[in-house]
Enzyme design. Structure first.
Site, PDB file in Angstrom:
ATOM      1  N   GLU A 148       0.823  -1.217   0.000  1.00 46.36           N
ATOM      2  CA  GLU A 148       0.000   0.000   0.000  1.00 46.36           C
ATOM      3  C   GLU A 148       0.858   1.269   0.000  1.00 46.36           C
ATOM      4  O   GLU A 148       0.383   2.343   0.369  1.00 46.36           O
ATOM      5  CB  GLU A 148      -0.917  -0.009   1.217  1.00 46.36           C
ATOM      6  CG  GLU A 148      -1.866  -1.189   1.238  1.00 46.36           C
ATOM      7  CD  GLU A 148      -2.651  -1.294   2.528  1.00 46.36           C
ATOM      8  OE1 GLU A 148      -3.578  -0.485   2.713  1.00 46.36           O
ATOM      9  OE2 GLU A 148      -2.318  -2.158   3.350  1.00 46.36           O
TER      10      GLU A 148
ATOM     11  N   SER B 241      -6.378  -2.490   2.002  1.00 44.80           N
ATOM     12  CA  SER B 241      -6.725  -1.951   0.685  1.00 44.80           C
ATOM     13  C   SER B 241      -7.243  -3.034  -0.256  1.00 44.80           C
ATOM     14  O   SER B 241      -7.180  -2.888  -1.470  1.00 44.80           O
ATOM     15  CB  SER B 241      -5.516  -1.237   0.053  1.00 44.80           C
ATOM     16  OG  SER B 241      -5.182  -0.089   0.796  1.00 44.80           O
TER      17      SER B 241
ATOM     18  N   TYR C 112      -9.873   3.450  -4.781  1.00 43.47           N
ATOM     19  CA  TYR C 112      -8.998   4.601  -4.984  1.00 43.47           C
ATOM     20  C   TYR C 112      -9.154   5.319  -6.322  1.00 43.47           C
ATOM     21  O   TYR C 112      -8.609   6.412  -6.484  1.00 43.47           O
ATOM     22  CB  TYR C 112      -7.535   4.152  -4.795  1.00 43.47           C
ATOM     23  CG  TYR C 112      -7.273   3.691  -3.382  1.00 43.47           C
ATOM     24  CD1 TYR C 112      -7.313   4.597  -2.322  1.00 43.47           C
ATOM     25  CD2 TYR C 112      -7.035   2.352  -3.104  1.00 43.47           C
ATOM     26  CE1 TYR C 112      -7.100   4.176  -1.021  1.00 43.47           C
ATOM     27  CE2 TYR C 112      -6.824   1.929  -1.799  1.00 43.47           C
ATOM     28  CZ  TYR C 112      -6.855   2.840  -0.764  1.00 43.47           C
ATOM     29  OH  TYR C 112      -6.655   2.420   0.529  1.00 43.47           O
TER      30      TYR C 112
ATOM     31  N   ARG D  54     -11.098   3.096  11.575  1.00 37.70           N
ATOM     32  CA  ARG D  54     -12.247   2.951  10.672  1.00 37.70           C
ATOM     33  C   ARG D  54     -12.716   1.508  10.790  1.00 37.70           C
ATOM     34  O   ARG D  54     -11.938   0.573  10.562  1.00 37.70           O
ATOM     35  CB  ARG D  54     -11.854   3.268   9.237  1.00 37.70           C
ATOM     36  CG  ARG D  54     -13.063   3.443   8.311  1.00 37.70           C
ATOM     37  CD  ARG D  54     -12.657   3.447   6.844  1.00 37.70           C
ATOM     38  NE  ARG D  54     -12.296   2.112   6.393  1.00 37.70           N
ATOM     39  CZ  ARG D  54     -11.169   1.826   5.762  1.00 37.70           C
ATOM     40  NH1 ARG D  54     -10.274   2.761   5.518  1.00 37.70           N
ATOM     41  NH2 ARG D  54     -10.919   0.577   5.386  1.00 37.70           N
TER      42      ARG D  54
ATOM     43  N   ASP E 202     -14.967  -1.459   9.506  1.00 37.39           N
ATOM     44  CA  ASP E 202     -15.687  -1.927   8.320  1.00 37.39           C
ATOM     45  C   ASP E 202     -16.675  -3.014   8.731  1.00 37.39           C
ATOM     46  O   ASP E 202     -16.312  -3.970   9.445  1.00 37.39           O
ATOM     47  CB  ASP E 202     -14.709  -2.477   7.283  1.00 37.39           C
ATOM     48  CG  ASP E 202     -13.771  -1.405   6.768  1.00 37.39           C
ATOM     49  OD1 ASP E 202     -14.124  -0.206   6.880  1.00 37.39           O
ATOM     50  OD2 ASP E 202     -12.679  -1.747   6.257  1.00 37.39           O
TER      51      ASP E 202
ATOM     52  N   GLU F 154     -13.442  -5.856  10.052  1.00 38.88           N
ATOM     53  CA  GLU F 154     -12.092  -5.513  10.516  1.00 38.88           C
ATOM     54  C   GLU F 154     -12.065  -4.071  10.978  1.00 38.88           C
ATOM     55  O   GLU F 154     -12.987  -3.287  10.716  1.00 38.88           O
ATOM     56  CB  GLU F 154     -11.061  -5.734   9.413  1.00 38.88           C
ATOM     57  CG  GLU F 154     -11.287  -4.896   8.162  1.00 38.88           C
ATOM     58  CD  GLU F 154     -10.290  -5.225   7.070  1.00 38.88           C
ATOM     59  OE1 GLU F 154      -9.311  -4.467   6.955  1.00 38.88           O
ATOM     60  OE2 GLU F 154     -10.489  -6.232   6.354  1.00 38.88           O
TER      61      GLU F 154
ATOM     62  N   ASN G 296      -9.437  -0.759  10.840  1.00 35.83           N
ATOM     63  CA  ASN G 296      -8.227  -0.151  10.276  1.00 35.83           C
ATOM     64  C   ASN G 296      -7.772   0.968  11.210  1.00 35.83           C
ATOM     65  O   ASN G 296      -8.509   1.928  11.445  1.00 35.83           O
ATOM     66  CB  ASN G 296      -8.520   0.427   8.892  1.00 35.83           C
ATOM     67  CG  ASN G 296      -8.868  -0.648   7.885  1.00 35.83           C
ATOM     68  OD1 ASN G 296      -7.991  -1.237   7.300  1.00 35.83           O
ATOM     69  ND2 ASN G 296     -10.159  -0.918   7.730  1.00 35.83           N
TER      70      ASN G 296
ATOM     71  N   GLY H 144      -7.116   5.431   5.270  1.00 32.49           N
ATOM     72  CA  GLY H 144      -6.614   6.265   4.197  1.00 32.49           C
ATOM     73  C   GLY H 144      -7.070   7.709   4.342  1.00 32.49           C
ATOM     74  O   GLY H 144      -8.154   7.993   4.864  1.00 32.49           O
TER      75      GLY H 144
END
Length: 800
Positions: free
Chosen positions: A501, A639, A708, A747, A749, A761, A763, A767
């Site tokens: 990443e 990602s 992205y 974050r 998910d 999960e 994070n 990002g």
């Protein structure tokens, strides 16, 4: 004759000038001073040390060939080798010198040789010898004696002073004489002064009686026409005087000074203030009957005794009393003796060399006089394993006089670790008491970060010890200044890295740098994947060796960025950072481990297995335990790189192989159909969930490009779900954030299936690109991107 470490030394021979002298351990205070002295005498000088330092740069500037590390191929062809007492027989330059039959001296032999044509005033003692030497030198300089001076500490005076060295043009020399390894026995003093004798350096002397015998031998080396002066207040001095008398004494009886009535030169303290001490001296045939009143800008009884010793020397040399009075009144001291380093946020930082229990007590007493009614916070670095072992009870008792104590690991100097001896023993001894509160911080670079939450306005923080604890003072001062906004804060934005990443991380980091206000922040780009900086980036070398940033903003994604690795490095360096700590980062990165904690917290999460190969047994186990469809992805990755959906069993081996290309283990979990949602969380003490983001990829699958590529995914904020479900999503996100111990930001998910949020999960470093979910959610909550970055950064700064 051998050095303390066992190097065979040369005797019965002396060098001549000019010769080539090579100094092994040239970067030390004593050795570097001798190097400057030799250059002053037009000798050729070279030398080596272990690490680079400003001292070596200064020596090169005067023509010394100083280098690192020790290397016999670079030492050239010296006529004489000189070793510090820390150098061992296995040193490669020592081995080479012995092979070539080059004469070898220890440092004290060279000092004695350089002083051979001087009238030497040698000042010894367990405590106070540096200050007494500096006081004596100050008086003689003011009286026009133009002495050569060598001290164990730097003196803040203009040329001809050079730190701890003053090269004079007269016959007089004033030197600090050390009892460690009996180096003072290489001197032939005209006047010897002993400030005090206490049990110290017993790693060499063995017993206090042998230490007394060593001092008596030093006293016997005084020239027959010379003088022995000593502080009669001290028990060890009095015992040494008895021993000396029993062995025939000296041509002249010792002259005793001190505060007690038994002394030849007696002082009575008449005034103590936070700024000076005043005392009257009497009981001396040198002084008028009315005595002499002296005023010194230093505090504590020990400094009165030091001044008395210097006064006694000056009176012996017939220095006028008005010169003595004026010189002591304007005495500027020596470095690291109650030295005020700076002040920020109402907190004063002081550096002090105290490392022996007696010195610690004296320093704290003087500092309480200087800073009355203020809390004394002592940051103590023990010096030597043997000293810590021998003086452990005294160290605990003396440090207990502080109001708050931080203990860091032992500065070993020349010693190897001793089994069972640790600085933790001091901390444990203090913690067994009701007071003072105590922290044990083994890595000294972590002290500023660990100490900051405990500091209060009006505190006095004393960095105390004879090692390198003084290096922490500027780091702590910078941290205080940054916290108080006294200057621009230096922010290291960590980006790039070595994970798949990397490109996303560079985008995130660049955007963070653009958002930081240049009026408030000095921003440095750091790529930890670079061993050495280039193209405007710092690499690891710069991060490790240059002035530490005040805070690190981590914009690294994936391996070594989100897994606790970079967090661990920053912890070791004592640099505060954004986001979660080492453990929370590692847990969040390990998706399978995180699932265990989600279940413990009562959160729903898809069933899953952890696999590391595509063997038949592995495939069979998956088919027996899980139901199609499946999601297969690297256990530690992000990602969606390496992720693949599986709708048929024959697709499973390829999916696992793809995931294992990115990690050593793959997580295979049941694919839950539903609404894909991501919920950012901000904060540490009271984490707050931002509006949930509904993710609708136009291609039907939220893969790397969908994440992205602008326009590839529709991100709806807030998610198109009933209010009660949105509220449940936010509660679940905060619960998952807390279950892993996250802080700063995360974050979470999730998939919403039939009204139930399934946690996929967490994070820990989401990002921060223009298409990333955290900035989108923050914007929906009325938080602009610069404000979001400011909040995350402030959370890191406030944590310390």
């Amino acid at each position: 004759m051998y050095s303390p470490t066992g190097i065979r030394l040369t005797t019965q021979r002396e060098p001549e000038l000019p010769m080539h002298f090579h100094l092994v351990g040239i970067g030390g205070a004593g050795m570097s001073a001798l190097a400057r002295w030799l250059r002053h005498k037009n000798a050729t000088v070279s030398g080596s040390d272990v690490v680079e330092s400003p001292t070596l740069d200064a020596l090169r500037a005067i023509g010394v060939d100083a280098y690192t590390p020790h290397d016999p191929a670079r030492m050239g062809h010296p006529d004489w080798l000189v070793v510090s007492d820390a150098i061992h027989p296995d040193n490669p330059e020592v081995i080479e010198a012995l092979r070539r039959n080059i004469p070898i001296w220890r440092r004290s032999q060279l000092l004695g040789w350089l002083l051979r044509d001087h009238k030497v005033i040698a000042i010894a003692g367990t405590h106070g010898k540096s200050t007494t030497t500096a006081m004596t030198a100050t008086i003689l300089e003011a009286a026009g004696y133009d002495p050569t001076v060598l001290i164990g500490a730097d003196v803040p005076m203009p040329p001809p002073w050079q730190g701890n060295l003053r090269l004079g043009n007269s016959e007089w020399a004033v030197v600090e004489a050390c009892e460690a390894y009996e180096s003072f026995l290489d001197l032939r003093p005209y006047i010897a002064l002993i400030t005090n004798i206490e049990a110290d350096h017993l790693d060499y002397h063995g017993t206090f009686d042998r230490l007394l015998r060593s001092f008596a031998n030093f006293a016997k080396r005084v020239a027959p026409e010379g003088y022995l002066i000593a502080c009669g207040d001290n028990y060890g001095v009095r015992e040494m005087a008895k021993m000396l008398h029993s062995r025939g004494g000296h041509e002249r009886p010792p002259i005793f000074y001190g505060l007690g009535p038994q002394n030849d030169l007696q002082a009575e303290i008449t005034e103590r203030t936070p700024y000076y001490t005043e005392f009257r001296v009497c009981n001396s045939h040198w002084l008028p009957e009315t005595g002499l009143t002296l005023h010194i800008p230093y505090l504590g009884e020990q400094n009165v005794q030091n001044a008395l010793g210097a006064l006694c020397i000056a009176l012996l040399l017939n220095v006028p009393t008005e010169v003595i009075t004026d010189a002591l009144a304007h005495f500027r001291g020596v470095k690291r003796r109650q030295e005020v380093i700076g002040e920020a946020m109402g907190i004063t930082l002081v550096d002090d060399y105290a490392h022996h229990p007696t010195e610690i007590r004296a320093a704290l007493s003087a500092l309480r006089q200087r800073f009355p009614n203020r809390r004394m916070v002592v940051v103590y670095q023990p010096h030597l394993y043997s000293r810590t072992r021998d003086q452990l009870p005294g160290l605990i008792e003396s440090l207990a006089l502080a109001d708050f104590v931080v203990v860091t690991d032992i500065y070993p100097a020349r010693e190897q670790p001793i089994p069972g001896v640790s600085a933790a023993l001091i901390a444990d001894g203090l913690l067994e008491r009701d007071a003072p509160p105590t922290l044990y911080v083994p890595v000294k670079e972590q002290i500023p970060q660990r100490l900051m939450p405990y500091l209060r306005p009006n505190d006095v923080v004393v960095l105390m010890g004879a090692g390198d604890i003084d290096k922490i003072a500027p780091l702590l001062l910078r941290r205080l200044e940054a916290h108080g906004r006294a200057r621009r804060i230096t922010v290291a934005v960590l980006m790039g890295g070595d994970s798949p990443e990397r490109d996303v991380s560079l985008l995130s980091g660049t955007r963070v740098m653009q958002a930081l206000d240049p009026e408030k922040y000095h921003v440095i780009a750091v790529d930890p994947a670079l061993p050495k900086g280039k193209d405007g980036f710092w690499g690891l070398e710069e991060l490790l060796t240059r002035e530490r940033p005040d805070v690190a903003f981590i914009a690294l994604h994936g391996k070594h960025g989100e897994d606790g690795a970079i967090q661990g490095l920053l912890e070791l360096l004592g640099i505060p950072y954004t986001g979660s700590g080492v453990l929370a980062s590692a847990l969040a990165m390990n998706k399978f481990a995180a699932k265990t904690l989600f279940r413990e917290a009562g959160l729903a999460t898809p069933n899953a297995l952890l696999v590391s190969d595509t063997d038949d047994m592995t495939l069979m186990r998956v088919q027996q335990r899980l139901r199609l469809p499946l999601m297969v992805k690297p256990n530690q990755g992000g990602s969606t790189l390496g992720a693949m959906r599986v709708f048929h069993w024959d697709e499973l081996p390829r999916a696992i192989s793809k995931a294992l290309a990115y990690d050593t283990a793959a997580i295979v979990e049941e694919l839950i159909e539903g609404v894909e949602v991501s919920v950012p969380v901000l904060g540490k003490r009271e984490p707050r969930a931002l509006p949930p983001v509904e993710i609708v990829p136009k291609g039907g699958y939220y893969d790397f490009q969908a994440k992205y590529v602008p326009g590839a995914t529709e991100e709806i904020v807030p998610a198109r779900l009933p209010p009660e479900v949105l509220s449940l999503l936010q509660e679940t996100a905060v619960a998952a954030h807390l279950a892993l111990g996250c802080s700063g930001m995360s974050r979470v998910d999730m998939i919403v299936h039939e009204g139930t949020p399934y946690v996929l999960e967490v994070n820990t470093i989401p990002g921060l690109t223009p298409t990333s979910l955290l900035p989108r959610s923050a914007e929906a909550a009325g938080i602009s991107f610069p404000e979001l970055i400011e909040r995350i950064l402030q959370e890191a700064l406030e944590a310390v």
